[in-house]
Scaffold this active site. Structure first.
Site, short mmCIF file in Angstrom:
data_model
loop_
_atom_site.label_atom_id
_atom_site.label_comp_id
_atom_site.label_asym_id
_atom_site.label_seq_id
_atom_site.Cartn_x
_atom_site.Cartn_y
_atom_site.Cartn_z
CB CYS A 87 -0.98 -0.06 1.23
SG CYS A 87 -2.38 0.90 0.88
CG HIS A 134 -3.65 -3.06 4.00
ND1 HIS A 134 -2.62 -2.40 4.69
CD2 HIS A 134 -4.30 -2.01 2.97
CE1 HIS A 134 -2.59 -1.35 4.47
NE2 HIS A 134 -3.58 -1.04 3.50
CD GLU A 138 -0.94 -5.09 6.06
OE1 GLU A 138 -0.77 -5.57 5.00
OE2 GLU A 138 -1.14 -3.95 6.41
N1 GLN Z 1 -3.33 6.47 0.77
C1 GLN Z 1 -2.15 5.98 1.54
C2 GLN Z 1 -1.04 6.77 0.81
O1 GLN Z 1 -0.85 7.15 -0.32
C3 GLN Z 1 -2.22 4.50 1.41
C4 GLN Z 1 -3.04 3.88 2.26
C5 GLN Z 1 -2.66 2.61 3.08
O2 GLN Z 1 -1.31 2.33 3.30
N2 GLN Z 1 -3.51 2.12 3.66
O3 GLN Z 1 -0.11 6.88 1.67
#
Ligand code: GLN
Length: 196
Positions: free
Chosen positions: A85, A177, A179
């Site tokens: 992410c 995610h 995890e």
């Molecule tokens: N929107 C976040 C970003 O760009 C990422 C969101 C997340 O890691 N759950 O940093």
């Protein structure tokens, strides 16, 4: 076989990653010969075979990487990286937000918050290349997507909006995610590439 996994612990889902890696290592029966720990300083990278960059806020993590003098040490890190992410935003070469100083370790263009307000969070069953045993139930939270990848970057999964899983050498980057939840197949696939 064993592996020492560091989880970059500046901001974000650190404890969840530590727990997921520990669970994956136990399932692989590598638990006794491996370790998982948080990393906050450059010196701590020396003991790592792999580094996870967790989800969180990529703008914040980027700022803290600079503040803690970690930008070059992470770029020079010789092990594999598991970036999820916000981690996928950070590990790319091109990001659509100038507040993020990308690490440029996977040749990929990434759009932050690609799903907008309507779909801030959602779940999807993904068919991921190389992951056997059925679809992977993926949780997306204000997720990015990859819009382009360079030569040698292996796209493992896409959804209609774009690329959500890639592999490049020892590195893996995921828009969701892994995890969160009990499925450690992606962690295990990553660890098998690293373990010696
Ligand atoms: N929107 C976040 C970003 O760009 C990422 C969101 C997340 O890691 N759950 O940093």
């Amino acid at each position: 076989m064993g592996v020492n996994v560091g989880v970059l612990a500046l901001q974000g889902n650190v404890s969840e990653h530590i727990a997921a890696f520990e669970c994956a290592l136990d399932r692989m029966r590598w638990g006794d010969t491996s370790s998982v720990f948080s990393v906050k300083k450059a010196g701590e990278l020396m003991g790592c075979d792999a580094l996870a960059i967790p989800g969180g806020e990529s703008t914040t993590i980027s700022r803290l990487i600079e503040k803690n003098h970690l930008y070059e040490p992470i770029r020079q890190f010789p092990g594999g990286m598991f970036a999820t992410c916000a981690g996928m935003v950070l590990i790319a070469t091109h990001v659509d937000d100038p507040r993020v100083h990308p690490l440029c370790l996977i040749d990929m263009t990434v759009e932050r918050n690609a799903f907008g307000r309507q779909r801030e969070s959602f779940e999807a069953d993904l068919v991921i290349d190389g992951i056997d045993g059925g679809p992977f139930h993926a949780v997306f939270i204000r997720a990015p997507v990859g819009t382009e990848v360079g030569n040698g970057v292996n796209v493992l999964a896409r959804i209609d909006r774009g690329i959500v899983a890639v592999e490049f050498g020892k590195h893996m980057a995921l828009a969701f995610h892994p995890e969160l939840g009990d499925d450690t197949r992606l962690h295990e696939r990553f660890l098998k590439k690293i373990g010696t």
